[in-house]
Design a protein around this motif. Structure first.
Motif, PDB file in Angstrom:
ATOM      1  N   TYR A  82     -14.237   2.195  20.911  1.00 16.40           N
ATOM      2  CA  TYR A  82     -15.688   2.117  20.731  1.00 16.40           C
ATOM      3  C   TYR A  82     -16.134   2.923  19.511  1.00 16.40           C
ATOM      4  O   TYR A  82     -16.993   2.481  18.740  1.00 16.40           O
ATOM      5  N   GLN A  83     -15.531   4.100  19.333  1.00 13.55           N
ATOM      6  CA  GLN A  83     -15.866   4.914  18.173  1.00 13.55           C
ATOM      7  C   GLN A  83     -15.460   4.211  16.875  1.00 13.55           C
ATOM      8  O   GLN A  83     -16.166   4.280  15.863  1.00 13.55           O
ATOM      9  N   ARG A  86     -18.037   1.556  16.102  1.00 15.59           N
ATOM     10  CA  ARG A  86     -19.270   2.123  15.554  1.00 15.59           C
ATOM     11  C   ARG A  86     -19.129   2.491  14.077  1.00 15.59           C
ATOM     12  O   ARG A  86     -20.060   2.319  13.302  1.00 15.59           O
ATOM     13  N   ARG A  87     -17.968   2.984  13.687  1.00 14.29           N
ATOM     14  CA  ARG A  87     -17.760   3.489  12.324  1.00 14.29           C
ATOM     15  C   ARG A  87     -17.055   2.486  11.426  1.00 14.29           C
ATOM     16  O   ARG A  87     -16.614   2.832  10.331  1.00 14.29           O
TER      17      ARG A  87
END
Length: 208
Positions: A82-83, A86-87
């Motif tokens: 998920y991180q 996002r990035r």
């Protein structure tokens, strides 16, 4: 002279008004993946990239979380992906995304272990040895038979030593990659690796 009376003029009936034209409602817009009328090409690229990253590295990231001592490796890896999602736009390429994913798994696992240690300190029961997490049967099944023997001794090591050994000997990373994943210098990687090997060897000999 007698005038003739003309009959009053008869007005022609007004033409009937034409029926109102049927109003055709506009065709509804087809929403894209994120609810927009047209899908953003960058969003499509991100979704495809993360899906590919998941396909290629999910198993190794799950194994990494298990070896590092995470009690909930599936959630750790899911949060790491998920991180990355996002990035994604800040990452330069797929190789950078893979490195960031690996680093995030290490960070999240370390944070999880620290959280468990704090929680144990507030329990009335005696706390478990520091940095020790007992792997479940499902997690242990992810590892090969020759690796299971080392799990107990490996989880007794300090977090940094354990991370260095796992990244070096189980994932086969180079010193520069290990340093990036752990957020430390290459010299520190050498120190943690050598100390970890010495401590692991000592622990294995004590079990014989």
């Amino acid at each position: 002279m007698r005038r003739r009376h003309r009959p009053p003029a008869t007005l022609a009936p007004a033409p009937a008004a034409p029926p109102p034209a049927a109003v055709t409602p506009p065709a509804p817009a087809v929403p894209g993946p994120l609810g927009s009328a047209v899908a953003d090409p960058e969003d499509l690229e991100r979704e495809a990239g993360v899906a590919r990253l998941f396909e290629l590295h999910y198993s190794s990231m799950l194994r990494l979380a298990v070896l590092l001592g995470a009690d909930d490796p599936e959630n750790v890896v899911a949060e790491a992906y998920y991180q990355v999602y996002r990035r994604w736009r800040r990452l330069k390429d797929v190789a950078a995304a893979e490195a960031y994913l690996r680093s995030t798994v290490c960070d999240l696992t370390r944070m999880r272990i620290r959280h468990l240690q704090v929680a144990r300190r507030h329990e009335e029961q005696p706390a478990s040895p520091p940095e020790q997490t007992v792997a479940s049967a499902e997690n242990t099944a992810l590892l090969r038979d020759d690796q299971r023997v080392l799990i107990g001794a490996l989880q007794q090591l300090p977090a940094r030593q354990r991370e260095a050994l796992v990244l070096r000997h189980w994932l086969g990373l180079k010193e520069a990659e290990i340093a990036a994943a752990m957020g430390i210098s290459r010299g520190s990687v050498k120190t943690h690796t050598s100390r970890g090997i010495a401590a692991l060897t000592q622990a294995m000999e004590a079990r014989r």
